[in-house]
Design a protein around this motif. Structure first.
Motif, short mmCIF file in Angstrom:
data_model
loop_
_atom_site.label_atom_id
_atom_site.label_comp_id
_atom_site.label_asym_id
_atom_site.label_seq_id
_atom_site.Cartn_x
_atom_site.Cartn_y
_atom_site.Cartn_z
N ALA A 171 0.74 -1.06 0.04
CA ALA A 171 0.04 0.02 0.03
C ALA A 171 0.68 1.37 -0.12
CB ALA A 171 -1.16 -0.05 1.17
N TYR A 172 0.50 2.24 -0.57
CA TYR A 172 1.24 3.45 -0.79
C TYR A 172 0.32 4.84 -0.33
CZ TYR A 172 4.51 6.84 -2.61
OH TYR A 172 5.56 7.39 -2.92
N LEU A 173 0.63 5.42 1.03
CA LEU A 173 -0.16 6.39 1.56
C LEU A 173 0.48 7.81 1.46
CD1 LEU A 173 -1.87 4.51 4.35
CD2 LEU A 173 -2.60 4.83 2.35
N SER A 174 -0.13 8.81 1.31
CA SER A 174 0.40 10.13 1.47
C SER A 174 0.48 10.33 3.29
CB SER A 174 -0.54 11.27 0.88
OG SER A 174 -0.16 12.42 1.20
N LYS A 175 1.34 11.22 3.42
CA LYS A 175 1.51 11.65 4.76
C LYS A 175 0.46 12.54 5.20
CE LYS A 175 6.76 11.33 5.57
NZ LYS A 175 7.75 11.87 6.10
N ARG A 176 -0.40 13.06 4.18
CA ARG A 176 -1.40 13.73 4.85
C ARG A 176 -2.70 12.95 4.98
NH1 ARG A 176 0.17 16.67 -0.06
NH2 ARG A 176 -1.34 15.44 -1.34
N SER A 177 -2.45 11.40 4.92
CA SER A 177 -3.56 10.64 5.38
C SER A 177 -3.89 10.67 6.90
CB SER A 177 -3.10 9.20 5.04
OG SER A 177 -2.94 9.04 3.68
N SER A 178 -5.28 10.60 7.13
CA SER A 178 -5.52 10.47 8.64
C SER A 178 -4.94 9.28 9.24
CB SER A 178 -7.22 10.73 8.77
OG SER A 178 -7.68 9.40 8.40
N LEU A 179 -5.01 9.26 10.67
CA LEU A 179 -4.45 8.10 11.50
C LEU A 179 -5.38 7.03 11.15
CD1 LEU A 179 -3.76 9.86 14.70
CD2 LEU A 179 -2.02 8.95 13.16
N GLU A 180 -6.81 7.11 11.04
CA GLU A 180 -7.66 6.14 10.52
C GLU A 180 -7.40 5.46 9.51
OE1 GLU A 180 -8.67 9.14 11.63
OE2 GLU A 180 -10.40 9.17 12.98
#
Length: 313
Positions: A171-180
């Protein structure tokens, strides 16, 4: 005089009765306060009310966290590889709050000192790390380990995502993603890995082919093949340069040796030209295949190729 004394006696009795009632009321108020405190304490124990400080800003403020989803008897162990000390600590604390075991590492080198001796169920990995990048860490882990990998990075263009997934990330997530969202991604990857492990132990289905993780240099065709399958045409100088590095993966090759292989004298101008050529080659590979070429300068020594590689005819 008799009437005066009678009045005084009546006043004293009234005052005594008033004080007696006031004492009863105070005792009743104290009892009510104790009961309310006990009820509030039970309520606070039943629900967790926390203020999460995430990377310098309140991602969740006074948020009511329900109890974590049911977890296995042994909590999953997550390695958080992030060079920002505040963000690393926040992620570790949040994951522990949600029922995981988590350990933070500030660099790839610090992670390598623990892994593979210590087995992690999942990696939460930043791309832009000092020393080996997150992509190089993912390459190295994927060579021998099937642990889950979730990339968490500020680099969120399409090319960056392709490079991360090509390196072996689940999976590849942005650091702007929420903790949830971060937690949900970790649980999703762990759930898929758990189901695949159970299916494999039960002999269900066919093994899923592992993605290619090696860079391949073709000495006859003058081509470089990236792990994601893209190929890049090379010049003769680029072929010699990469051939020297592929011959000693993860070891520094001195600049003077590289200049000698290229037929160039050891001079300050040629050393600068070599550095410029290495930078151009990295940009060329990034633009052509969407992956970062793991060629790193080893200051005072030379250049290092920091990923799995092979040379073919």
């Amino acid at each position: 005089m008799h009437e005066l004394n009678l009045d005084v006696g009546n006043d004293s009795a009234a005052k005594f009765e008033q004080d007696h009632c006031k004492n009863h009321l105070n005792a009743f108020d104290s009892l009510i306060s104790v009961i309310c405190c006990q009820m509030l304490s039970r309520r606070m124990q039943a629900t967790k009310l926390d203020l999460i400080e995430f990377h310098g800003r309140h991602m969740i403020s006074r948020h009511l966290f329900p109890s974590p989803p049911s977890l296995p008897l042994t909590p999953s162990l997550i390695a958080v590889v992030e060079d920002d000390p505040g963000l690393c600590a926040d992620l570790v604390e949040f994951l522990q709050l949600r029922g995981f075991e988590a350990q933070g590492f500030r660099s790839a080198e610090a992670f390598y000192r623990a892994w593979p001796k210590k087995r992690f169920d999942l990696l939460l990995l930043d791309v832009s790390l000092p020393g080996d990048s997150g992509l190089e860490v993912a390459h190295r882990v994927r060579e021998t380990d099937t642990t889950g990998i979730v990339m968490l990075t500020a680099l969120d263009t399409d090319n960056d995502q392709v490079a991360g997934l090509g390196a072996g990330a689940d999976a590849y997530l942005s650091k702007r993603s929420s903790l949830e969202v971060i937690e949900a991604a970790c649980r999703s990857v762990l759930r898929r890995l758990g189901m695949a492990k159970v299916a494999h132990m039960a002999g269900i289905g066919t093994p899923t082919p592992q993605p290619k993780t090696r860079w391949c240099l073709s000495s006859q065709q003058w081509k470089l093949e990236a792990p994601n399958g893209h190929t890049i045409d090379l010049t003769h100088a680029e072929l010699i340069f990469l051939g020297a590095l592929f011959g000693k993966p993860s070891e520094a090759v001195e600049r003077e040796q590289l200049l000698g292989l290229l037929g160039k004298p050891d001079s300050l101008s040629n050393l600068r030209n070599l550095d410029n050529a290495a930078s151009r080659l990295r940009r060329k590979v990034q633009q052509a295949c969407g992956m970062e070429l793991p060629v790193r300068p080893s200051y005072g020594k030379g250049y290092t190729f920091g990923a799995a590689c092979e040379v073919s005819a």
